[in-house]
Design a protein around this motif. Structure first.
Motif, PDB file in Angstrom:
ATOM      1  N   ALA A   1     -13.017  -0.667   4.385  1.00  0.00           N
ATOM      2  CA  ALA A   1     -13.204   0.140   3.916  1.00  0.00           C
ATOM      3  C   ALA A   1     -11.428  -0.031   3.926  1.00  0.00           C
ATOM      4  CB  ALA A   1     -12.747   1.215   4.769  1.00  0.00           C
ATOM      5  N   PRO A   2     -10.703   1.016   2.597  1.00  0.00           N
ATOM      6  CA  PRO A   2      -9.718   0.049   2.241  1.00  0.00           C
ATOM      7  C   PRO A   2      -8.682   0.552   2.707  1.00  0.00           C
ATOM      8  CG  PRO A   2     -10.226   2.106   0.670  1.00  0.00           C
ATOM      9  CD  PRO A   2     -11.545   1.638   2.093  1.00  0.00           C
ATOM     10  N   ASN A   3      -7.309  -0.267   2.838  1.00  0.00           N
ATOM     11  CA  ASN A   3      -6.781  -0.418   3.866  1.00  0.00           C
ATOM     12  C   ASN A   3      -5.285  -0.533   3.089  1.00  0.00           C
ATOM     13  OD1 ASN A   3      -4.794  -0.366   6.174  1.00  0.00           O
ATOM     14  ND2 ASN A   3      -5.984  -2.115   6.956  1.00  0.00           N
ATOM     15  N   ALA A   4      -4.577   0.622   2.791  1.00  0.00           N
ATOM     16  CA  ALA A   4      -3.033   0.127   2.219  1.00  0.00           C
ATOM     17  C   ALA A   4      -2.099  -0.214   3.007  1.00  0.00           C
ATOM     18  CB  ALA A   4      -2.311   1.284   1.863  1.00  0.00           C
ATOM     19  N   GLU A   5      -2.027  -1.045   4.245  1.00  0.00           N
ATOM     20  CA  GLU A   5      -1.614  -1.239   5.527  1.00  0.00           C
ATOM     21  C   GLU A   5      -1.454  -2.933   5.653  1.00  0.00           C
ATOM     22  OE1 GLU A   5      -0.473   0.614   8.962  1.00  0.00           O
ATOM     23  OE2 GLU A   5       0.691   1.658   7.872  1.00  0.00           O
ATOM     24  N   PHE A   6      -2.943  -3.335   5.329  1.00  0.00           N
ATOM     25  CA  PHE A   6      -3.014  -5.083   5.506  1.00  0.00           C
ATOM     26  C   PHE A   6      -2.428  -5.552   5.260  1.00  0.00           C
ATOM     27  CE2 PHE A   6      -5.536  -8.724   4.443  1.00  0.00           C
ATOM     28  CZ  PHE A   6      -5.872  -8.634   5.975  1.00  0.00           C
ATOM     29  N   PRO A   7      -1.263  -6.310   4.334  1.00  0.00           N
ATOM     30  CA  PRO A   7      -0.580  -7.139   4.519  1.00  0.00           C
ATOM     31  C   PRO A   7       0.096  -7.270   5.126  1.00  0.00           C
ATOM     32  CG  PRO A   7      -0.983  -6.121   1.965  1.00  0.00           C
ATOM     33  CD  PRO A   7      -1.487  -5.324   2.688  1.00  0.00           C
ATOM     34  N   ILE A   8       0.785  -6.255   5.776  1.00  0.00           N
ATOM     35  CA  ILE A   8       1.917  -6.331   6.333  1.00  0.00           C
ATOM     36  C   ILE A   8       0.889  -6.623   7.946  1.00  0.00           C
ATOM     37  CG2 ILE A   8       1.709  -3.953   7.530  1.00  0.00           C
ATOM     38  CD1 ILE A   8       4.353  -4.304   7.337  1.00  0.00           C
ATOM     39  N   ARG A   9      -0.055  -6.804   7.789  1.00  0.00           N
ATOM     40  CA  ARG A   9      -0.676  -7.160   9.153  1.00  0.00           C
ATOM     41  C   ARG A   9      -0.810  -8.785   8.870  1.00  0.00           C
ATOM     42  NH1 ARG A   9      -4.058  -2.458  11.045  1.00  0.00           N
ATOM     43  NH2 ARG A   9      -2.616  -0.792  10.556  1.00  0.00           N
ATOM     44  N   THR A  10      -0.500  -9.036   8.197  1.00  0.00           N
ATOM     45  CA  THR A  10      -0.518 -10.949   8.683  1.00  0.00           C
ATOM     46  C   THR A  10       0.434 -11.180   8.328  1.00  0.00           C
ATOM     47  OG1 THR A  10      -0.070 -11.024   5.822  1.00  0.00           O
ATOM     48  CG2 THR A  10      -2.327 -10.710   6.313  1.00  0.00           C
TER      49      THR A  10
ATOM     50  N   THR B   1       6.632  -5.073  22.682  1.00  0.00           N
ATOM     51  CA  THR B   1       7.336  -5.434  21.913  1.00  0.00           C
ATOM     52  C   THR B   1       6.737  -4.792  20.276  1.00  0.00           C
ATOM     53  OG1 THR B   1       5.550  -7.038  20.771  1.00  0.00           O
ATOM     54  CG2 THR B   1       7.032  -8.001  22.007  1.00  0.00           C
ATOM     55  N   VAL B   2       7.696  -5.393  19.185  1.00  0.00           N
ATOM     56  CA  VAL B   2       7.246  -4.111  18.179  1.00  0.00           C
ATOM     57  C   VAL B   2       6.009  -3.688  17.099  1.00  0.00           C
ATOM     58  CG1 VAL B   2       8.926  -3.300  16.213  1.00  0.00           C
ATOM     59  CG2 VAL B   2      10.242  -3.685  18.041  1.00  0.00           C
ATOM     60  N   ARG B   3       5.349  -3.292  17.322  1.00  0.00           N
ATOM     61  CA  ARG B   3       4.643  -2.925  15.664  1.00  0.00           C
ATOM     62  C   ARG B   3       5.061  -2.810  13.903  1.00  0.00           C
ATOM     63  NH1 ARG B   3       3.545  -5.094  20.846  1.00  0.00           N
ATOM     64  NH2 ARG B   3       1.175  -5.405  20.938  1.00  0.00           N
ATOM     65  N   PRO B   4       5.420  -3.296  13.155  1.00  0.00           N
ATOM     66  CA  PRO B   4       5.332  -2.809  12.497  1.00  0.00           C
ATOM     67  C   PRO B   4       4.934  -1.225  11.617  1.00  0.00           C
ATOM     68  CG  PRO B   4       3.511  -4.241  11.360  1.00  0.00           C
ATOM     69  CD  PRO B   4       3.370  -4.327  13.064  1.00  0.00           C
ATOM     70  N   THR B   5       4.633  -0.836  12.070  1.00  0.00           N
ATOM     71  CA  THR B   5       3.732   0.702  11.559  1.00  0.00           C
ATOM     72  C   THR B   5       3.857   2.028  12.383  1.00  0.00           C
ATOM     73  OG1 THR B   5       1.427   0.013  10.831  1.00  0.00           O
ATOM     74  CG2 THR B   5       3.170  -0.197   9.054  1.00  0.00           C
ATOM     75  N   ALA B   6       3.314   3.075  11.969  1.00  0.00           N
ATOM     76  CA  ALA B   6       2.593   3.579  13.323  1.00  0.00           C
ATOM     77  C   ALA B   6       1.490   3.745  13.296  1.00  0.00           C
ATOM     78  CB  ALA B   6       3.390   5.371  12.619  1.00  0.00           C
ATOM     79  N   LEU B   7       0.878   3.656  12.446  1.00  0.00           N
ATOM     80  CA  LEU B   7      -0.796   3.140  12.717  1.00  0.00           C
ATOM     81  C   LEU B   7      -0.737   1.464  13.721  1.00  0.00           C
ATOM     82  CD1 LEU B   7      -2.529   3.800   9.458  1.00  0.00           C
ATOM     83  CD2 LEU B   7      -2.536   5.322  11.406  1.00  0.00           C
ATOM     84  N   ALA B   8      -0.201   1.024  12.912  1.00  0.00           N
ATOM     85  CA  ALA B   8      -0.223  -0.294  14.158  1.00  0.00           C
ATOM     86  C   ALA B   8       0.359   0.155  14.990  1.00  0.00           C
ATOM     87  CB  ALA B   8       0.618  -2.017  13.428  1.00  0.00           C
TER      88      ALA B   8
END
Length: 531
Positions: free
Chosen positions: A179-188, A430-437
């Motif tokens: 499905a669409p995921n606008a945050e996918f690049p930051i997951r890498t 530790t830290v996650r890069p976004t609230a959803l993460a």
């Protein structure tokens, strides 16, 4: 997708030409890859007090090394594992010391109009430590390993929406999402996504990356040592010839090792020791604000914490400001029992802070038939604030009507023998890069770090919807609602977010505090020694 197609995908082409920030990340263009990453990928160019010097050895001491240490980036689980993998491996993208999402082994990336297919262009001229050229096949192998349930990667939960990953020639990698995921690049950029060579499967034998240092020796629970990668793709880097990573689980011993000069860098400094370190004249405390999180999670699948009245009572059995002052010398910010830190742009600022309420505690415990129950809280010095933080929490809860006994465990076995096994245990995130993460990491069904063994279909649905929503206002409302449910019904007590604090010998130059991990997240290529 061809190279010129990637470069033609511009900012704001999705969701009605919205403005783009680090959270939405719909596109990073080739121009950014070329010109905006000097702080991470190229010699920094900023003026230093002295010219960097080549050579020397750094000894770093971490707080949770154990016989379970391992060097497979897909399977890392501890602070020690995380730091060590940063020396060897690199990822498609990275988070720099300023918290910016930047290219690393990828130079650019873009998506189709729905943000459900993402293509990354690889950096040319990169080789692994064994001389093999980096190609798209290596990236495909890496991500297939992470996605394979048999690998048991904790990073898998962040990319479960990847239904296929494939090479488009040697220099392009295509990710097709469910499905669409606008945050996918930051997951890498997450720490489990270190790229291994095609066929790598046997670790530590296959501990071969593209990073600044090569593994030399590895004895789990004792030491890991590295030497300079002479063929590193960043010309002239790294400056340091050797790194030796050892484990010192005892907080006082780790501090004394820094002060005596036995080690050059220590991880996980207690806030109470900052003044002592800065007063030595030979070392300093390195402090990074951000969202590291202290939690005290109750297993919602284990009595007595199956009862939300008990969980709610304990959430209201202490004053959070007093806990912060007593356990962390006031260094940190107050949390509200959901995992999104106040620094995040999607933090729900409308939720009320839980307050100490002895009458509520008494009433709820009586209602649950637990008025005389003694609750056991497990902890170790591997956690933020050491065991002392849990002791302080227990004493404050006692003063407000909840009987709590704190049990301390050795740091070197805590994460494998106690964490997520005891009914109530402390942990440090530790830290996650976004609230959803953050929410996906531990507060949805099947999450890798669901330490409270709690989930709610409403939260699961909100997360799914938010990942697909390209309208930022609508996505924020969904994330706000998820935080409210977790705070009210969840099984985690999250009283504070703390800064990363490390101790660094003054001879170590240009080690930058990092928002995502201790010790500059291992981004040491530009670190040098003033002997």
């Amino acid at each position: 997708m061809k190279k010129d197609t990637i470069k033609s995908l511009g900012f704001g082409q999705f969701a009605g030409q919205q403005s783009i920030d680090r959270r939405t990340l719909l596109k990073v263009s080739a121009s950014i890859a070329a010109g905006a990453t000097a702080g991470l990928l190229l010699p920094s160019g900023h003026a230093l007090a002295e010219e960097p010097k080549r050579g020397g050895k750094i000894r770093v001491a971490t707080n949770d090394a154990s016989p379970a240490d391992q060097l497979d980036p897909a399977r890392l689980n501890t602070f020690t594992d995380g730091l060590r993998t940063y020396f060897v491996y690199e990822k498609l993208t990275e988070i720099d010391a300023n918290g910016k999402h930047v290219p690393q082994l990828a130079t650019s990336w873009g998506s189709d109009k729905s943000a459900s297919t993402w293509t990354f262009e690889l950096r040319p001229g990169v080789t692994f430590h064994n001389g093999k050229k980096l190609t798209a096949a290596d990236v495909v192998h890496t991500y297939k390993r992470i996605l394979d349930k048999a690998t048991a990667s904790l990073g898998r939960s962040y990319i479960t929406d990847v239904k296929a990953v494939r090479a488009d020639g040697d220099s392009h990698v295509v990710f097709e999402l469910e499905a669409p995921n606008a945050e996918f690049p930051i997951r890498t950029a997450l720490r489990w996504m270190g790229i291994v060579f095609e066929g790598a499967a046997d670790f530590p034998k296959d501990t071969i990356g593209t990073g600044p240092w090569k593994l030399q020796d590895f004895q789990p629970g004792i030491v890991a040592s590295y030497k300079r990668n002479e063929n590193y793709w960043r010309s002239g880097l790294p400056y340091i010839d050797e790194i030796e990573s050892i484990g010192i689980g005892d907080e006082a011993a780790r501090l004394n090792a820094l002060i005596s000069g036995e080690v050059d860098v220590i991880q996980a400094v207690n806030s109470k020791a900052v003044a002592r370190i800065n007063g030595t004249g030979t070392a300093k405390a390195l402090v990074a604000s951000g969202g590291p999180m202290a939690t005290f999670s109750m297993r919602a699948d284990t009595a007595p914490f199956t009862n939300n009245d008990i969980r709610t009572a304990l959430k209201h059995a202490f004053d959070r400001k007093r806990f912060l002052d007593l356990a962390f010398d006031g260094v940190g910010v107050i949390g509200m029992d959901h995992p999104v830190p106040p620094s995040d742009p999607f933090f729900n600022k409308d939720l009320p802070m839980p307050k100490a309420d002895p009458d509520m505690v008494k009433s709820l415990l009586a209602k649950a038939g637990a008025a005389n129950t003694e609750f056991e809280l497990h902890t170790s010095d591997a956690n933020y604030g050491g065991s002392n933080a849990a002791v302080v929490l227990g004493e404050l809860m006692k003063s407000n009507g909840a009987k709590v006994r704190v049990t301390r465990h050795p740091a070197d076995s805590y994460w494998t023998a106690v964490y997520m096994q005891a009914a109530w245990s402390a942990s440090s995130w530790t830290v996650r890069p976004t609230a959803l993460a953050w929410i996906e990491a531990g507060w949805i069904k099947g999450a890798a770090y669901n330490e409270g063994f709690w989930s709610d279909p409403r939260v699961d649905q909100l997360v799914r919807q938010a990942k697909q929503e390209l309208d930022e206002t609508k996505r924020r409302k969904m994330v706000y609602d998820a935080q409210e449910i977790i705070a009210k019904d969840g099984s985690s007590i999250i009283p504070i977010f703390v800064p990363w604090i490390d101790g660094v010998n003054n001879r170590v130059q240009n080690l930058k505090a990092h928002p995502l991990l201790f010790c500059g997240a291992g981004q040491w290529a530009e670190v040098w020694l003033n002997a």
